[in-house]
Design a protein around this motif. Sequence first.
Motif, PDB file in Angstrom:
ATOM      1  N   MET A   1      54.721 101.801 -17.291  1.00 34.83           N
ATOM      2  CA  MET A   1      55.467 100.503 -17.732  1.00 34.83           C
ATOM      3  C   MET A   1      54.736  99.953 -19.006  1.00 34.83           C
ATOM      4  O   MET A   1      53.614  99.936 -19.133  1.00 34.83           O
ATOM      5  N   ALA A   2      55.563  99.563 -19.895  1.00 33.02           N
ATOM      6  CA  ALA A   2      55.026  98.984 -21.526  1.00 33.02           C
ATOM      7  C   ALA A   2      54.730  97.557 -21.138  1.00 33.02           C
ATOM      8  O   ALA A   2      55.364  96.847 -20.470  1.00 33.02           O
ATOM      9  N   ALA A   3      53.635  97.309 -21.674  1.00 33.80           N
ATOM     10  CA  ALA A   3      53.203  95.749 -21.441  1.00 33.80           C
ATOM     11  C   ALA A   3      54.031  94.712 -22.356  1.00 33.80           C
ATOM     12  O   ALA A   3      54.688  95.306 -23.667  1.00 33.80           O
ATOM     13  N   SER A   4      54.266  93.601 -21.670  1.00 32.18           N
ATOM     14  CA  SER A   4      55.007  92.678 -22.588  1.00 32.18           C
ATOM     15  C   SER A   4      54.124  91.449 -22.933  1.00 32.18           C
ATOM     16  O   SER A   4      54.740  90.536 -23.280  1.00 32.18           O
ATOM     17  N   LEU A   5      52.858  91.707 -22.797  1.00 29.84           N
ATOM     18  CA  LEU A   5      51.868  90.618 -23.235  1.00 29.84           C
ATOM     19  C   LEU A   5      51.190  90.719 -24.454  1.00 29.84           C
ATOM     20  O   LEU A   5      51.273  92.031 -25.063  1.00 29.84           O
ATOM     21  N   GLN A   6      51.196  89.996 -25.409  1.00 29.75           N
ATOM     22  CA  GLN A   6      50.384  90.036 -26.636  1.00 29.75           C
ATOM     23  C   GLN A   6      49.510  88.994 -26.877  1.00 29.75           C
ATOM     24  O   GLN A   6      49.536  88.028 -26.115  1.00 29.75           O
ATOM     25  N   ILE A   7      48.752  89.158 -27.834  1.00 31.60           N
ATOM     26  CA  ILE A   7      47.578  88.142 -28.191  1.00 31.60           C
ATOM     27  C   ILE A   7      48.061  87.640 -29.499  1.00 31.60           C
ATOM     28  O   ILE A   7      48.193  88.225 -30.605  1.00 31.60           O
ATOM     29  N   ASN A   8      48.056  86.288 -29.709  1.00 28.62           N
ATOM     30  CA  ASN A   8      48.460  85.604 -30.766  1.00 28.62           C
ATOM     31  C   ASN A   8      47.248  85.438 -31.672  1.00 28.62           C
ATOM     32  O   ASN A   8      46.289  84.796 -30.990  1.00 28.62           O
ATOM     33  N   ARG A   9      46.769  86.296 -32.618  1.00 26.38           N
ATOM     34  CA  ARG A   9      45.647  86.143 -33.340  1.00 26.38           C
ATOM     35  C   ARG A   9      45.181  84.897 -34.006  1.00 26.38           C
ATOM     36  O   ARG A   9      43.982  84.497 -34.274  1.00 26.38           O
ATOM     37  N   ASP A  10      46.413  84.255 -34.245  1.00 27.97           N
ATOM     38  CA  ASP A  10      46.335  82.761 -34.845  1.00 27.97           C
ATOM     39  C   ASP A  10      45.529  81.789 -34.117  1.00 27.97           C
ATOM     40  O   ASP A  10      45.009  80.801 -34.183  1.00 27.97           O
ATOM     41  N   LEU A  11      45.761  81.964 -32.803  1.00 29.69           N
ATOM     42  CA  LEU A  11      45.345  81.067 -31.478  1.00 29.69           C
ATOM     43  C   LEU A  11      43.845  81.603 -31.005  1.00 29.69           C
ATOM     44  O   LEU A  11      43.168  80.669 -30.483  1.00 29.69           O
ATOM     45  N   CYS A  12      43.670  82.705 -30.948  1.00 29.15           N
ATOM     46  CA  CYS A  12      42.714  83.315 -30.244  1.00 29.15           C
ATOM     47  C   CYS A  12      41.091  83.039 -30.940  1.00 29.15           C
ATOM     48  O   CYS A  12      40.965  82.851 -32.148  1.00 29.15           O
ATOM     49  N   ILE A  13      40.384  82.609 -30.048  1.00 29.39           N
ATOM     50  CA  ILE A  13      39.086  82.028 -30.518  1.00 29.39           C
ATOM     51  C   ILE A  13      38.195  83.120 -31.291  1.00 29.39           C
ATOM     52  O   ILE A  13      37.683  82.794 -32.232  1.00 29.39           O
ATOM     53  N   ASN A  14      38.387  84.433 -31.041  1.00 28.33           N
ATOM     54  CA  ASN A  14      37.636  85.482 -31.489  1.00 28.33           C
ATOM     55  C   ASN A  14      38.041  85.715 -32.796  1.00 28.33           C
ATOM     56  O   ASN A  14      37.384  86.352 -33.602  1.00 28.33           O
ATOM     57  N   SER A  15      39.251  85.112 -33.184  1.00 30.69           N
ATOM     58  CA  SER A  15      39.756  85.612 -34.597  1.00 30.69           C
ATOM     59  C   SER A  15      39.429  84.358 -35.560  1.00 30.69           C
ATOM     60  O   SER A  15      39.217  84.518 -36.731  1.00 30.69           O
ATOM     61  N   ASN A  16      39.550  82.931 -34.954  1.00 30.68           N
ATOM     62  CA  ASN A  16      39.395  81.839 -35.786  1.00 30.68           C
ATOM     63  C   ASN A  16      37.994  81.389 -35.864  1.00 30.68           C
ATOM     64  O   ASN A  16      37.642  80.538 -36.856  1.00 30.68           O
ATOM     65  N   TYR A  17      37.345  81.407 -35.025  1.00 27.78           N
ATOM     66  CA  TYR A  17      36.019  80.858 -35.000  1.00 27.78           C
ATOM     67  C   TYR A  17      34.829  81.884 -34.677  1.00 27.78           C
ATOM     68  O   TYR A  17      34.563  82.563 -33.853  1.00 27.78           O
ATOM     69  N   GLN A  18      34.107  82.241 -36.190  1.00 27.89           N
ATOM     70  CA  GLN A  18      33.329  83.291 -36.272  1.00 27.89           C
ATOM     71  C   GLN A  18      32.099  83.246 -35.515  1.00 27.89           C
ATOM     72  O   GLN A  18      31.446  84.036 -35.040  1.00 27.89           O
ATOM     73  N   LYS A  19      31.826  82.034 -35.072  1.00 30.92           N
ATOM     74  CA  LYS A  19      30.330  81.704 -34.553  1.00 30.92           C
ATOM     75  C   LYS A  19      30.648  81.530 -32.857  1.00 30.92           C
ATOM     76  O   LYS A  19      29.791  81.476 -32.187  1.00 30.92           O
TER      77      LYS A  19
END
Length: 82
Positions: free
Chosen positions: A1-19
Amino acid sequence: MAASLQINRDLCINSNYQKMHCDLCRQSCPLQCIREDFTIDESLCNDCGLCQSNCPMEAIFSTTYTGQSVEKWLEDNPGSIS
């Protein structure tokens, strides 16, 4: 089954807050399909939604189940959820 979930990098803490570092989605995934770079291994994901429900930033979303599709299903199936 192919996943239908995706991660919005613009909202992800790991992408936006380097500390800051959040790992809740990875910790909650029973199949360990969220990679270290916070992408989803679609070949492992079964769309259980645990990662989505544990994301404090609501950065994980379903491409299959949208608010509108769920509302329509509820309208079409009255009384199915009690």
